[in-house]
Design a protein around this motif. Sequence first.
Motif, short mmCIF file in Angstrom:
data_model
loop_
_atom_site.label_atom_id
_atom_site.label_comp_id
_atom_site.label_asym_id
_atom_site.label_seq_id
_atom_site.Cartn_x
_atom_site.Cartn_y
_atom_site.Cartn_z
N ALA A 63 0.83 -1.21 0.00
CA ALA A 63 0.00 0.00 0.00
C ALA A 63 0.87 1.25 0.00
O ALA A 63 0.56 2.23 -0.69
CB ALA A 63 -0.92 -0.01 1.22
N LEU A 64 1.96 1.22 0.75
CA LEU A 64 2.87 2.37 0.80
C LEU A 64 3.50 2.61 -0.58
O LEU A 64 3.59 3.75 -1.02
CB LEU A 64 3.96 2.12 1.85
CG LEU A 64 4.91 3.28 2.11
CD1 LEU A 64 4.17 4.50 2.62
CD2 LEU A 64 5.98 2.84 3.11
N ALA A 65 3.88 1.53 -1.25
CA ALA A 65 4.45 1.66 -2.59
C ALA A 65 3.44 2.27 -3.56
O ALA A 65 3.77 3.16 -4.36
CB ALA A 65 4.94 0.31 -3.09
N VAL A 66 2.19 1.81 -3.48
CA VAL A 66 1.15 2.34 -4.36
C VAL A 66 0.90 3.82 -4.06
O VAL A 66 0.65 4.61 -4.97
CB VAL A 66 -0.15 1.51 -4.21
CG1 VAL A 66 -1.35 2.21 -4.82
CG2 VAL A 66 0.04 0.15 -4.85
N LEU A 67 0.98 4.19 -2.80
CA LEU A 67 0.75 5.58 -2.42
C LEU A 67 1.83 6.51 -2.99
O LEU A 67 1.57 7.68 -3.25
CB LEU A 67 0.70 5.70 -0.89
CG LEU A 67 0.09 6.96 -0.32
CD1 LEU A 67 -1.36 7.12 -0.75
CD2 LEU A 67 0.19 6.95 1.18
N LEU A 68 3.01 6.00 -3.21
CA LEU A 68 4.11 6.81 -3.75
C LEU A 68 4.03 6.96 -5.27
O LEU A 68 4.70 7.82 -5.84
CB LEU A 68 5.45 6.21 -3.35
CG LEU A 68 5.76 6.22 -1.86
CD1 LEU A 68 7.06 5.49 -1.58
CD2 LEU A 68 5.80 7.63 -1.31
N ALA A 109 -5.47 11.37 -3.01
CA ALA A 109 -6.59 11.32 -2.07
C ALA A 109 -7.34 9.99 -2.20
O ALA A 109 -7.68 9.36 -1.20
CB ALA A 109 -7.54 12.49 -2.33
N ARG A 110 -7.57 9.58 -3.43
CA ARG A 110 -8.30 8.32 -3.63
C ARG A 110 -7.47 7.13 -3.16
O ARG A 110 -7.98 6.24 -2.48
CB ARG A 110 -8.67 8.17 -5.11
CG ARG A 110 -9.52 6.97 -5.38
CD ARG A 110 -10.89 7.12 -4.75
NE ARG A 110 -11.63 5.87 -4.89
CZ ARG A 110 -12.53 5.47 -4.02
NH1 ARG A 110 -12.84 6.20 -2.99
NH2 ARG A 110 -13.15 4.34 -4.22
N LEU A 111 -6.19 7.12 -3.52
CA LEU A 111 -5.32 6.02 -3.10
C LEU A 111 -5.19 5.97 -1.58
O LEU A 111 -5.17 4.89 -0.99
CB LEU A 111 -3.95 6.13 -3.75
CG LEU A 111 -3.88 5.79 -5.22
CD1 LEU A 111 -2.48 6.05 -5.77
CD2 LEU A 111 -4.30 4.36 -5.48
N PHE A 112 -5.11 7.13 -0.95
CA PHE A 112 -4.98 7.14 0.51
C PHE A 112 -6.24 6.57 1.16
O PHE A 112 -6.15 5.82 2.13
CB PHE A 112 -4.69 8.53 1.04
CG PHE A 112 -4.42 8.54 2.52
CD1 PHE A 112 -3.25 8.01 3.02
CD2 PHE A 112 -5.35 9.06 3.41
CE1 PHE A 112 -2.98 8.00 4.38
CE2 PHE A 112 -5.11 9.05 4.77
CZ PHE A 112 -3.92 8.52 5.26
N SER A 113 -7.40 6.91 0.61
CA SER A 113 -8.64 6.36 1.19
C SER A 113 -8.69 4.84 1.02
O SER A 113 -9.23 4.14 1.87
CB SER A 113 -9.87 7.02 0.58
OG SER A 113 -10.03 6.64 -0.76
N LEU A 114 -8.10 4.33 -0.05
CA LEU A 114 -8.10 2.88 -0.28
C LEU A 114 -7.04 2.16 0.57
O LEU A 114 -7.25 1.01 0.98
CB LEU A 114 -7.83 2.58 -1.75
CG LEU A 114 -8.90 3.03 -2.74
CD1 LEU A 114 -8.39 2.88 -4.17
CD2 LEU A 114 -10.19 2.26 -2.54
N THR A 115 -5.92 2.82 0.80
CA THR A 115 -4.79 2.15 1.47
C THR A 115 -4.66 2.50 2.95
O THR A 115 -3.84 1.90 3.64
CB THR A 115 -3.47 2.51 0.77
OG1 THR A 115 -3.29 3.94 0.81
CG2 THR A 115 -3.45 2.03 -0.67
N ARG A 116 -5.45 3.42 3.43
CA ARG A 116 -5.30 3.87 4.82
C ARG A 116 -5.36 2.74 5.85
O ARG A 116 -4.53 2.68 6.75
CB ARG A 116 -6.33 4.95 5.15
CG ARG A 116 -6.11 5.55 6.51
CD ARG A 116 -7.00 6.74 6.73
NE ARG A 116 -6.72 7.27 8.05
CZ ARG A 116 -7.61 7.80 8.83
NH1 ARG A 116 -8.85 7.92 8.43
NH2 ARG A 116 -7.28 8.25 10.01
#
Length: 169
Positions: A63-68, A109-116
């Motif tokens: 998830a961290l990798a996707v967020l970057l 914003a969308r990725l953070f809501s998915l990976t939070r």
Amino acid sequence: MKSLPLRFLWLPLRGVIRLLLALLILFEEWGWEPLARQLARLAQWPPLRRLEAAIGRLPAYGALAVLLLPALALLPVKIGALWLISSGRAGLGLILIVLAKLLGTAVLARLFSLTRPALMQLAWFARGYQRWSLWKAGLLGWLHASWAWRQARAMRRLLRLQWRRFRQA
């Protein structure tokens, strides 16, 4: 006593830095939720829905990798915008930077809501996020309590009232 002149320089500079950071955070906050909602609407398309489901199932470091990814993906665009500015096409470069900022904010914003949920499993991330949230709330509280902010809000209310009266007339 040598540090006294530096202190007089630092105090106004600190206020300016604080104001700029607060305005940057405000811009992010302004766009975060609406842009995330717009991307959520796009996610109704079945291929994007499956992709989002897969992102939501990622482990914490995945998830961290996707967020970057948005920051890395937009880096060449921002470099290209700086090149445009340096080559005399400042307007086009600034437009490109603003569009990249909006797109990056929306995707982040969308990725953070998915990976939070997965990210909060990382103790260091959860602590950092809590600190960031407290610091951001304090900074925005400082901005909202400022004279300039209160004056701007009063002016906005007055303009809205005058606009309503104008439309009714």
